[in-house]
Design a protein around this motif. Structure first.
Motif, mmCIF file in Angstrom:
data_model
loop_
_atom_site.group_PDB
_atom_site.id
_atom_site.type_symbol
_atom_site.label_atom_id
_atom_site.label_comp_id
_atom_site.label_asym_id
_atom_site.label_seq_id
_atom_site.Cartn_x
_atom_site.Cartn_y
_atom_site.Cartn_z
ATOM 1 N N ASN A 18 33.998 41.922 36.537
ATOM 2 C CA ASN A 18 34.642 40.719 36.007
ATOM 3 C C ASN A 18 35.796 40.232 36.879
ATOM 4 O O ASN A 18 36.468 39.266 36.515
ATOM 5 C CB ASN A 18 35.168 40.991 34.593
ATOM 6 N N LEU A 75 43.989 38.803 30.307
ATOM 7 C CA LEU A 75 43.104 38.708 29.149
ATOM 8 C C LEU A 75 43.665 37.732 28.127
ATOM 9 O O LEU A 75 42.933 36.928 27.543
ATOM 10 C CB LEU A 75 42.902 40.077 28.511
ATOM 11 N N LEU A 95 36.312 32.589 29.784
ATOM 12 C CA LEU A 95 35.442 33.412 28.954
ATOM 13 C C LEU A 95 34.104 32.724 28.692
ATOM 14 O O LEU A 95 33.062 33.383 28.645
ATOM 15 C CB LEU A 95 36.138 33.732 27.627
ATOM 16 N N GLN A 117 40.104 29.841 27.244
ATOM 17 C CA GLN A 117 38.693 29.880 26.834
ATOM 18 C C GLN A 117 37.700 29.549 27.943
ATOM 19 O O GLN A 117 36.588 30.080 27.956
ATOM 20 C CB GLN A 117 38.422 28.959 25.639
ATOM 21 N N ILE A 169 33.051 43.391 28.734
ATOM 22 C CA ILE A 169 32.504 42.540 27.681
ATOM 23 C C ILE A 169 31.068 42.957 27.432
ATOM 24 O O ILE A 169 30.293 43.142 28.382
ATOM 25 C CB ILE A 169 32.550 41.053 28.064
ATOM 26 N N MET A 204 35.158 41.948 23.636
ATOM 27 C CA MET A 204 35.871 42.225 24.885
ATOM 28 C C MET A 204 36.931 43.289 24.612
ATOM 29 O O MET A 204 37.640 43.230 23.609
ATOM 30 C CB MET A 204 36.542 40.957 25.415
ATOM 31 N N ALA A 264 43.110 34.273 29.343
ATOM 32 C CA ALA A 264 41.706 33.872 29.193
ATOM 33 C C ALA A 264 41.395 33.509 27.744
ATOM 34 O O ALA A 264 40.649 32.559 27.475
ATOM 35 C CB ALA A 264 40.785 34.996 29.669
ATOM 36 N N ILE A 265 41.967 34.256 26.804
ATOM 37 C CA ILE A 265 41.767 33.955 25.390
ATOM 38 C C ILE A 265 42.361 32.593 25.049
ATOM 39 O O ILE A 265 41.774 31.802 24.310
ATOM 40 C CB ILE A 265 42.388 35.058 24.518
ATOM 41 N N LEU A 278 39.352 39.140 35.305
ATOM 42 C CA LEU A 278 39.336 40.045 34.156
ATOM 43 C C LEU A 278 38.826 41.428 34.551
ATOM 44 O O LEU A 278 38.065 42.061 33.827
ATOM 45 C CB LEU A 278 38.466 39.455 33.042
ATOM 46 N N LEU A 321 34.014 37.649 20.316
ATOM 47 C CA LEU A 321 33.767 36.348 20.925
ATOM 48 C C LEU A 321 32.414 35.828 20.451
ATOM 49 O O LEU A 321 31.451 36.592 20.365
ATOM 50 C CB LEU A 321 33.728 36.454 22.457
#
Length: 343
Positions: free
Chosen positions: A284, A252, A262, A259, A294, A311, A255-256, A289, A122
């Motif tokens: 988290n 996860l 994160l 964005q 991370i 991550m 979240a990717i 998360l 990231l």
């Protein structure tokens, strides 16, 4: 209260569990590490660690694994960053060398970091909110279509096509370029946007229809400079490491994709005096998360500080991942500083 030797036993458990993927027993610790005491003594140390909720038994075997609290103690007090090898440092320098532009540099950054760590990489873009507009260019695509190019002193470059209400010639375009440049060149992003907003709010004059169209497009682009951005690589590693997560990896993946979560998490992580940060497992949970960790390092950009990191599962190699993030961040800082010096 955990003794000093008990903390070293915790270090051994974390290191061995990360390496072997198997719960760690007292006999294994005696065989692999030079504590100079019996397995029974190590078992007593492990019992104290378990009482402090730093390790736990995943099932009825005698082996133990670190808890999220145990990983936190390890990262804060016991982890020793492992220097990157000369080959790894050469890979960073080779991979990040001579990027085409900032976007290319950021993409290269996360690609080399995921190659070094095997985790999802990231990187926050440098913030352009405090940047200044240094150049405005108009490129004719058709009589009623222009490409607007904006450049900032922080390395931001934006290109956007504008469809005009009427056709213009080269002389008209020169006048429009000069008027736009006079309004925003040398101004901060916020000030430039305010000036254009004032133009749009003023009483409309027929001769300014094209300029107002361009102003509206530029205001939108300047708003984009103010937004935080994140670039990522290595999402496929989550599928390959799915067995390392205690639960589902779907949060996860979401979240990717989105964005925003994160970006918030990366921005709120607290760094130490070296600019390094780690957010582990249940820490988290407020971001959805709780299955992931991370680690990140600050890097310096002309417009301020941003972060680059990785991550992955809580069972990760924290010393190596932190060292990789720090090395990449330092090189990224140097690249951006050299780019700024060359302007």
């Amino acid at each position: 209260m955990v003794t000093e030797r008990g903390l070293q036993v915790l270090r051994a458990i974390v290191q061995d569990y990360v390496e072997t993927h198997e719960p760690v027993g007292s006999r294994s610790i005696v065989d692999r590490h030079s504590f100079g005491v019996s397995a029974a003594t190590i078992r007593n140390d492990m019992a104290l660690l378990e009482d402090e909720e730093l390790i736990t038994a995943p099932h009825t075997s005698s082996g133990r694994v670190p808890t999220d609290k145990g990983y936190r103690v390890f990262v804060n007090h016991l982890a020793q960053l492992r220097p990157l090898s000369s080959a790894q440092r050469s890979a960073i320098e080779s991979f990040l060398g001579e990027p085409a532009d900032l976007d290319d540099l950021m993409v290269r950054t996360v690609r080399v970091l995921t190659q070094l760590t095997g985790q999802v990489a990231l990187a926050q873009y440098p913030s352009f909110a405090r940047a200044h507009v240094t150049h405005v260019e108009l490129v004719a695509l058709a009589p009623n279509r222009l490409l607007i190019v904006l450049v900032t002193d922080a390395g931001g470059v934006s290109q956007r096509m504008a469809v005009l209400p009427e056709a213009i010639d080269d002389a008209d375009m020169g006048v429009l370029r000069a008027r736009l440049s006079a309004l925003i060149t040398g101004q901060g992003i916020g000030e430039a946007s305010d000036r254009l907003q004032a133009l749009l709010a003023a009483e409309e004059k027929p001769q300014d229809a094209v300029l107002r169209t361009l102003a509206g497009v530029v205001v939108d682009e300047l708003g984009g400079f103010r937004q935080e951005r994140l670039v990522m690589a290595g999402a496929a590693t989550l599928a390959r490491r799915e067995q390392d997560f205690r639960g589902s990896i779907h949060p996860l993946l979401e979240a990717i994709e989105e964005q925003v979560t994160l970006l918030r998490l990366m921005s709120e992580m607290v760094t130490d005096e070296h600019g390094l940060a780690a957010s582990i497992g249940t820490e988290n949970a407020p971001f959805g998360l709780g299955e992931a960790s991370i680690v990140a390092s600050n890097y310096a950009a002309p417009s301020g500080t941003a972060r680059v990191g990785v991550m992955g599962p809580t069972r990760m190699d924290y010393p190596s991942n932190l060292a990789a993030a720090r090395a990449v961040a330092r090189y990224l800082s140097r690249m951006l500083d050299e780019d700024e010096a060359g302007r």
